[in-house]
Design a protein around this motif. Structure first.
Motif, short mmCIF file in Angstrom:
data_model
loop_
_atom_site.label_atom_id
_atom_site.label_comp_id
_atom_site.label_asym_id
_atom_site.label_seq_id
_atom_site.Cartn_x
_atom_site.Cartn_y
_atom_site.Cartn_z
N ALA A 1 -38.07 27.38 -39.97
CA ALA A 1 -38.60 27.98 -41.59
C ALA A 1 -38.51 26.70 -42.64
O ALA A 1 -37.45 26.46 -42.71
CB ALA A 1 -36.82 29.15 -41.85
N ILE B 1 -39.92 24.42 -42.45
CA ILE B 1 -40.77 22.77 -41.68
C ILE B 1 -42.03 22.14 -42.31
O ILE B 1 -42.72 23.39 -42.66
CB ILE B 1 -41.11 22.66 -40.29
N HIS B 2 -41.86 21.14 -43.14
CA HIS B 2 -43.16 20.25 -43.47
C HIS B 2 -44.10 19.75 -42.42
O HIS B 2 -43.39 18.64 -42.82
CB HIS B 2 -43.12 20.37 -45.38
N GLY C 1 -49.53 28.98 -49.12
CA GLY C 1 -48.55 28.81 -48.96
C GLY C 1 -47.44 28.99 -50.39
O GLY C 1 -47.40 28.84 -51.48
N ILE D 1 -44.50 31.72 -37.76
CA ILE D 1 -45.46 30.26 -37.45
C ILE D 1 -45.57 29.52 -38.86
O ILE D 1 -44.56 30.04 -39.62
CB ILE D 1 -46.65 31.32 -37.01
N GLY E 1 -44.65 27.19 -50.37
CA GLY E 1 -43.76 25.57 -51.15
C GLY E 1 -42.36 26.12 -51.74
O GLY E 1 -41.87 26.83 -50.34
N HIS F 1 -40.04 25.14 -34.31
CA HIS F 1 -40.49 26.00 -35.07
C HIS F 1 -39.44 25.86 -36.23
O HIS F 1 -38.42 26.59 -35.32
CB HIS F 1 -41.11 27.55 -35.23
N ALA G 1 -40.32 34.05 -46.49
CA ALA G 1 -41.47 33.47 -47.24
C ALA G 1 -42.66 34.10 -47.01
O ALA G 1 -43.74 33.61 -47.70
CB ALA G 1 -40.93 32.18 -46.05
N ILE G 2 -42.73 34.76 -46.59
CA ILE G 2 -44.17 34.99 -46.19
C ILE G 2 -44.24 35.83 -47.16
O ILE G 2 -45.26 35.84 -48.21
CB ILE G 2 -44.51 35.69 -44.73
N ILE H 1 -35.82 30.90 -48.38
CA ILE H 1 -35.35 30.68 -47.12
C ILE H 1 -34.03 29.92 -47.20
O ILE H 1 -33.33 30.87 -46.35
CB ILE H 1 -36.35 29.87 -46.74
N ILE I 1 -54.86 26.20 -48.72
CA ILE I 1 -54.01 25.53 -49.45
C ILE I 1 -52.68 24.95 -49.76
O ILE I 1 -51.89 25.74 -49.31
CB ILE I 1 -54.55 25.74 -51.31
N GLY I 2 -52.33 23.95 -49.31
CA GLY I 2 -50.62 23.68 -48.81
C GLY I 2 -49.83 24.67 -50.34
O GLY I 2 -49.95 24.43 -51.94
N GLY I 3 -48.67 24.52 -49.95
CA GLY I 3 -47.48 25.44 -51.86
C GLY I 3 -47.61 24.42 -52.25
O GLY I 3 -46.74 24.48 -53.63
N LYS J 1 -47.01 36.41 -39.60
CA LYS J 1 -45.99 37.01 -38.82
C LYS J 1 -45.05 35.86 -38.57
O LYS J 1 -45.18 34.87 -39.23
CB LYS J 1 -46.56 37.17 -37.70
N GLY K 1 -48.98 34.16 -45.49
CA GLY K 1 -48.48 34.34 -44.12
C GLY K 1 -48.65 35.50 -43.24
O GLY K 1 -49.39 36.30 -43.97
P1 UTP Z 1 -45.28 26.72 -44.59
O1 UTP Z 1 -44.61 25.60 -44.97
O2 UTP Z 1 -46.82 26.70 -43.73
O3 UTP Z 1 -46.15 27.03 -46.34
O4 UTP Z 1 -45.21 28.16 -44.87
P2 UTP Z 1 -46.73 25.91 -47.07
O5 UTP Z 1 -45.73 25.75 -48.96
O6 UTP Z 1 -48.02 25.79 -47.72
O7 UTP Z 1 -46.96 24.05 -46.77
P3 UTP Z 1 -46.96 23.18 -47.16
O8 UTP Z 1 -47.56 23.07 -47.92
O9 UTP Z 1 -47.96 22.78 -46.62
O10 UTP Z 1 -45.71 21.82 -46.72
C1 UTP Z 1 -43.55 27.86 -45.32
C2 UTP Z 1 -42.74 28.92 -44.45
O11 UTP Z 1 -43.01 30.45 -44.58
C3 UTP Z 1 -43.41 31.16 -42.92
C4 UTP Z 1 -42.31 29.91 -42.31
O12 UTP Z 1 -41.26 29.22 -42.24
C5 UTP Z 1 -42.86 28.64 -42.97
O13 UTP Z 1 -42.21 27.73 -42.79
N1 UTP Z 1 -44.27 31.36 -42.89
C6 UTP Z 1 -45.17 31.35 -43.39
C7 UTP Z 1 -43.87 32.07 -41.96
O14 UTP Z 1 -42.76 32.56 -40.90
N2 UTP Z 1 -44.98 32.80 -41.68
C8 UTP Z 1 -46.81 32.28 -41.40
O15 UTP Z 1 -48.02 33.10 -40.84
C9 UTP Z 1 -46.73 31.81 -42.58
#
Ligand code: UTP
Length: 224
Positions: free
Chosen positions: A178, A180-181, A43, A118, A45, A176, A69-70, A52, A7-9, A115, A113
């Motif tokens: 921190a 990125i989308h 995530g 990723i 979001g 990678h 962020a994790i 970050i 589920i996307g943040g 580690k 998250g």
């Molecule tokens: P994501 O970019 O994966 O989450 O994690 P999101 O918000 O669901 O993303 P969308 O909706 O797909 O855009 C946010 C950040 O958390 C850190 C990374 O910096 C990542 O970009 N993170 C997340 C980790 O370092 N390790 C993890 O296992 C998970």
């Protein structure tokens, strides 16, 4: 179906949408009622990205930015776990092994998250590999995968079916960073490529799309 639901943040947490979170909790209960085995990966979001930015301003290194962020993603997972009560795992797993154990106990697993270095997409891919999932559904903020970035190009076309090789070509492998989308992290694609798991990208603002994808109906973009 052994399902990993990412589920996307961007869907539930940008901005934080309690109504949609409740809809996803209901969806997880419904999937469980249909006897599917589910691991959801959420995530952090925009809240994760805000943290970050703050971490950066404090001069923290990338690894520490990721860790912050994790924690945010795990916070969202915790809301799900609390709301699921006895149906859910006892706590938010911090390893894929823990997630597997909860799943074997018949629980709905919700995690964030794992580690630094990723993304939660990669977490979803790692879990999918670990549990030998049949399907990975990513609920995101777009209708699926387009031939080019639909936010930048008006003439972008949604693709119904894709091969993993095509995906790699569409997204040039980003290093990678921190926060990125991307619609599906290239790192996750690499892991999934070698497995038999079916991947479906759907618009997550309508959780019913996930049910349709699990039923095998044509929705979003299917990658195999
Ligand atoms: P994501 O970019 O994966 O989450 O994690 P999101 O918000 O669901 O993303 P969308 O909706 O797909 O855009 C946010 C950040 O958390 C850190 C990374 O910096 C990542 O970009 N993170 C997340 C980790 O370092 N390790 C993890 O296992 C998970």
């Amino acid at each position: 179906v052994k399902l990993v639901l990412r589920i996307g943040g961007s869907v539930i947490a940008s901005p934080i949408n309690p109504k949609l979170i409740l809809e996803y909790v209901a969806l997880l209960r419904e999937l469980k009622r249909q006897r599917h085995e589910i691991v959801a990966v959420v995530g952090g979001g925009s809240l994760a990205r805000k943290f970050i930015t703050i971490a950066k301003k404090l001069g923290l290194k990338e690894r520490d930015q990721d860790e912050v962020a994790i924690t945010v993603s795990r916070l969202f997972a915790q809301l799900f776990v609390k709301k699921l009560g006895a149906l859910g795992c006892q706590n938010v797993p911090s390893t894929t092994e823990q997630a597997t154990r909860f799943l074997k106990d018949g629980k709905i697993v919700v995690m964030g998250g794992l580690k630094p270095g990723i993304t939660t997409d990669t977490v979803a891919a790692l879990v999918a590999e670990k549990i030998c999932a049949d399907m990975l559904v990513k609920a995101t903020d777009q209708e699926g995968v387009y031939n080019k970035d639909p936010r930048k190009h008006r003439d972008a076309v949604k693709l119904d079916n894709l091969r993993f090789e095509d995906l790699t070509r569409i997204f040039e492998s980003d290093k990678h960073k921190a926060g990125i989308h991307q619609i599906l992290d290239p790192e996750a694609v690499k892991i999934l490529k070698g497995s038999r798991v079916k991947v479906v990208i759907v618009n997550g603002f309508n959780p019913n799309n996930v049910l349709l994808a699990v039923k095998g109906e044509r929705i979003g973009t299917m990658i195999s």
